[in-house]
Design an enzyme around this catalytic site. Structure first.
Site, PDB file in Angstrom:
ATOM      1  N   LYS A  65       0.768  -1.152  -0.050  1.00  0.00           N
ATOM      2  CA  LYS A  65       0.022   0.017   0.051  1.00  0.00           C
ATOM      3  C   LYS A  65       0.819   1.350   0.021  1.00  0.00           C
ATOM      4  CE  LYS A  65      -4.174  -2.186   2.406  1.00  0.00           C
ATOM      5  NZ  LYS A  65      -4.665  -1.976   3.732  1.00  0.00           N
ATOM      6  N   ALA A  81      -0.924   0.369   5.947  1.00  0.00           N
ATOM      7  CA  ALA A  81      -1.215   0.172   7.284  1.00  0.00           C
ATOM      8  C   ALA A  81      -2.118  -1.172   6.633  1.00  0.00           C
ATOM      9  CB  ALA A  81      -1.695   0.738   8.145  1.00  0.00           C
ATOM     10  N   ASP A  82      -2.123  -2.362   7.725  1.00  0.00           N
ATOM     11  CA  ASP A  82      -2.909  -3.582   7.347  1.00  0.00           C
ATOM     12  C   ASP A  82      -2.914  -4.333   8.535  1.00  0.00           C
ATOM     13  OD1 ASP A  82      -4.357  -4.426   4.685  1.00  0.00           O
ATOM     14  OD2 ASP A  82      -3.789  -6.335   5.859  1.00  0.00           O
ATOM     15  N   GLN A  83      -3.871  -5.237   8.520  1.00  0.00           N
ATOM     16  CA  GLN A  83      -4.211  -5.913   9.767  1.00  0.00           C
ATOM     17  C   GLN A  83      -4.622  -7.214   9.488  1.00  0.00           C
ATOM     18  OE1 GLN A  83      -7.434  -4.889  12.687  1.00  0.00           O
ATOM     19  NE2 GLN A  83      -5.896  -4.343  14.239  1.00  0.00           N
ATOM     20  N   GLY A 118       0.186  -4.191  10.964  1.00  0.00           N
ATOM     21  CA  GLY A 118       1.556  -3.695   9.968  1.00  0.00           C
ATOM     22  C   GLY A 118       1.434  -2.221   9.865  1.00  0.00           C
TER      23      GLY A 118
END
Length: 205
Positions: A65, A81-83, A118
């Protein structure tokens, strides 16, 4: 721009997450939104096949991203950001309907899962900072009556998050114990990010 922020331009957030936006706003950090046009599931699938763990997947997606938007925003600091949600080695994605949401809630009931958040900062197609935060959430044993009531109250928000909950909403009723930073649970490990921004000169130290 005044206050804590010392950058000449706002950050760029490569996410449309209202929770992440809220965290940055509450911290007094100016930002603009530019959602990353990437195929998240297409990136994730080979990672899962090759055995990359939940933390690694969250970081890979954060990197993708940040780098995608960095290419569109030369010279700017971009946050990706990612989860991911992991229950005893099993990855959960966003449920694709109410039946899938029900199945996820039943699976989480009475068990402890991890949320890996993240975060990556990029500029000029280069990664400057990355981190992964983790939180452990222990779900109560949920009765069928409670789940039915919860699903009614949560509405469409069930489908917007892995695990079919938002901890900042009715989802708080699912849990009996939580270990970890609140910002990490919301999808952005904010304290390490703020430390990086101070070191970078973007924040007052």
């Amino acid at each position: 721009m005044t206050g804590f922020w010392r950058g000449t331009e706002p950050l760029v957030l490569a996410s449309q997450s209202l929770a992440r936006q809220g965290l940055l706003s509450a911290a007094g950090i100016p930002f603009e939104i530019c959602a990353a046009a990437i195929d998240e599931r297409g990136i994730e699938a080979p990672l899962v096949t090759s055995g990359v763990n939940a933390a690694g997947i969250a970081l890979h997606l954060s990197q993708a991203k940040a780098l995608a938007v960095s290419a569109e925003k030369p010279g700017r600091l971009v946050i990706g950001a990612d989860q991911t949600l992991c229950l005893e080695g099993r990855l959960f994605g966003k449920p694709d309907g109410r039946a899938a949401a029900l199945a996820q809630l039943e699976a989480l009931s009475g068990r402890t899962h991890e949320l890996y958040s993240g975060c990556c900062v990029a500029r000029e197609n280069s990664i400057l900072f990355e981190t992964v935060g983790v939180a452990r959430l222990s779900c109560r044993r949920l009765s069928p009556a409670f789940i039915a009531t919860y699903m009614t109250n949560a509405g469409d928000a069930l489908l917007g998050n892995a695990g079919a909950y938002q901890i900042e909403g009715p989802g708080i009723h699912l849990f009996e114990a939580i270990e970890g930073d609140h910002a990490t649970i919301l999808g952005l490990p904010l304290l390490p990010l703020l430390k990086f921004l101070r070191e970078e000169g973007g924040l007052l130290s």
